[in-house]
Design a protein around this motif. Structure first.
Motif, short mmCIF file in Angstrom:
data_model
loop_
_atom_site.label_atom_id
_atom_site.label_comp_id
_atom_site.label_asym_id
_atom_site.label_seq_id
_atom_site.Cartn_x
_atom_site.Cartn_y
_atom_site.Cartn_z
N PRO A 57 1.16 14.14 -2.80
CA PRO A 57 0.40 13.49 -3.87
C PRO A 57 0.73 14.08 -5.24
O PRO A 57 -0.02 14.89 -5.78
N LEU A 58 1.86 13.67 -5.79
CA LEU A 58 2.35 14.26 -7.04
C LEU A 58 1.79 13.58 -8.27
O LEU A 58 2.12 13.94 -9.39
N GLY A 59 0.96 12.56 -8.06
CA GLY A 59 0.35 11.88 -9.20
C GLY A 59 0.51 10.37 -9.10
O GLY A 59 1.35 9.87 -8.33
N LEU A 60 -0.27 9.66 -9.89
CA LEU A 60 -0.25 8.19 -9.84
C LEU A 60 1.13 7.64 -10.21
O LEU A 60 1.60 6.69 -9.56
N GLY A 61 1.77 8.21 -11.22
CA GLY A 61 3.09 7.73 -11.63
C GLY A 61 4.07 7.82 -10.47
O GLY A 61 4.86 6.91 -10.22
N HIS A 62 3.99 8.89 -9.72
CA HIS A 62 4.89 9.09 -8.58
C HIS A 62 4.54 8.10 -7.45
O HIS A 62 5.43 7.54 -6.81
N ALA A 63 3.24 7.86 -7.24
CA ALA A 63 2.82 6.90 -6.20
C ALA A 63 3.37 5.51 -6.51
O ALA A 63 3.87 4.80 -5.63
N VAL A 64 3.31 5.11 -7.78
CA VAL A 64 3.81 3.78 -8.17
C VAL A 64 5.32 3.73 -7.95
O VAL A 64 5.85 2.75 -7.41
N PHE B 215 0.85 -1.20 0.00
CA PHE B 215 0.00 0.00 0.00
C PHE B 215 0.88 1.24 0.00
O PHE B 215 1.76 1.37 0.85
N VAL B 216 0.62 2.13 -0.95
CA VAL B 216 1.32 3.42 -0.96
C VAL B 216 0.34 4.41 -0.35
O VAL B 216 -0.65 4.79 -0.97
N THR B 217 0.61 4.79 0.90
CA THR B 217 -0.36 5.60 1.65
C THR B 217 0.13 7.05 1.77
O THR B 217 1.20 7.39 1.27
N GLY B 218 -0.67 7.85 2.43
CA GLY B 218 -0.29 9.24 2.68
C GLY B 218 -0.83 9.64 4.04
O GLY B 218 -1.44 8.83 4.75
#
Ligand code: UTP
Length: 296
Positions: free
Chosen positions: A111-118, A58-61
């Motif tokens: 939260p810089l974007g989905l690409g960054h979260a991955v 899980f990539v959480t915040g």
């Protein structure tokens, strides 16, 4: 050469702000909103487990700690249920507890974007293929979407797989869209990808529905990926680069996806999943029909 190794790990990016669902998501992560009687994230985890996934990442915040608690034992609750001899409830909770050591959590600090979260999951994934499931998209179909994708992945000898569904052509500008070529199993070879194409320019009406199997070579690409649409680091932009080096296949999912990050999708998901449950359908079907019949 693409990697043919088994897909063992799944990444769930849960660090988004959920602004489309305010004020509900001010203090409750959108992944914890309830569809019938389960949080949205449980549906997506179940889909991953059905596909043979062994480790959940899980990539959480900030503000998402409750997700970590949800996948742990709630000691006081368990104790009270035991004292009250609530066997069915204990069995239910036991059934959704991942085995110790099979979940990992990391934080996307901004939260810089989905690409960054991955990209934030790179150390936990390591050098192996992985599944990526957007946790606000939940699906109804005869076969789980990720299960079908893993089958296609094995049939096609590895590479990358993206699940797609058809949308109305005049809606294509809202989605990531793939262009498709020859058929492979329950899918197609992907010939191109574009994030939110300008109206009238989409290569097809196959939209990316939130499920991916990706090779680890995506990580160095995402590391240097510049911001794209919406000023966010876009996964699609990274995948377009990876497609210059590796094969991508589209798995054509035969079912319905509900975007629970949006109010309409969330409400429809509640109705659709409630109607699939015989115990609930028997009590809501009549009132629902009356409500709809009474619409002016
Ligand atoms: P969305 O764009 O649907 O999520 O991203 P969001 O940003 O939370 O939603 P809105 O638009 O503000 O309402 C798709 C998935 O990617 C995750 C989200 O949590 C969601 O599950 N995501 C998105 C991240 O983890 N980090 C990001 O920086 C962006």
């Amino acid at each position: 050469m693409t990697d043919k190794r088994k897909v063992r790990k799944a990444v769930f990016p849960v660090a988004g702000l959920g602004t489309r669902f305010l004020p509900a998501t001010k203090a409750v992560p959108k992944e914890m909103l309830t569809v019938v009687d389960k949080p949205v994230i449980q549906y997506v985890v179940d889909e991953a487990l059905e596909a043979g996934i062994e480790h959940l990442i899980f990539v959480t915040g900030r503000g998402k700690a409750v997700i970590e608690d949800y996948f742990d034992i709630q000691v006081e609750l368990d104790q009270t249920l035991r004292e009250r001899n609530k066997k069915a409830e204990l069995t239910l909770l036991d059934g959704i507890l991942p085995p110790a050591g099979t979940t990992s959590f990391t934080r996307q600090q901004s939260p810089l974007g989905l690409g960054h979260a991955v990209w934030c999951a790179r150390e936990l994934v390591g050098n192996e293929p992985f599944a990526l499931l957007l946790p606000d998209m939940i699906m109804q179909g005869e076969k789980g979407c990720l299960k079908g994708m893993v089958e296609l992945y094995e049939q096609s000898g590895g590479g990358n797989v993206i699940a797609v569904e058809e949308c109305a052509p005049d809606q294509a500008h809202k989605y990531g869209i793939v262009g498709v070529g020859d058929r492979i199993g329950e899918g197609y070879k992907i010939t191109g990808m574009v994030e939110k194409p300008a109206p009238g320019t989409a290569p097809s009406n196959f939209y990316i529905n939130g499920r991916y199997i990706l090779q680890p070579e995506i990580f160095p690409i995402l590391a240097t990926q510049e911001r794209g649409a919406g000023n966010e680091i876009q996964l699609t932009d990274g995948m377009i680069k990876l497609a210059n080096e590796q094969d991508f296949a589209a798995y054509h999912f035969q079912g319905t996806t509900y975007d629970c990050g949006a109010k309409d999708g969330f409400i429809l998901a509640n109705v659709a999943f409630a109607l699939q449950r015989s115990d609930i359908r028997s009590v809501v079907e009549g009132p629902l029909k009356e409500l709809v019949a009474g619409l002016k």
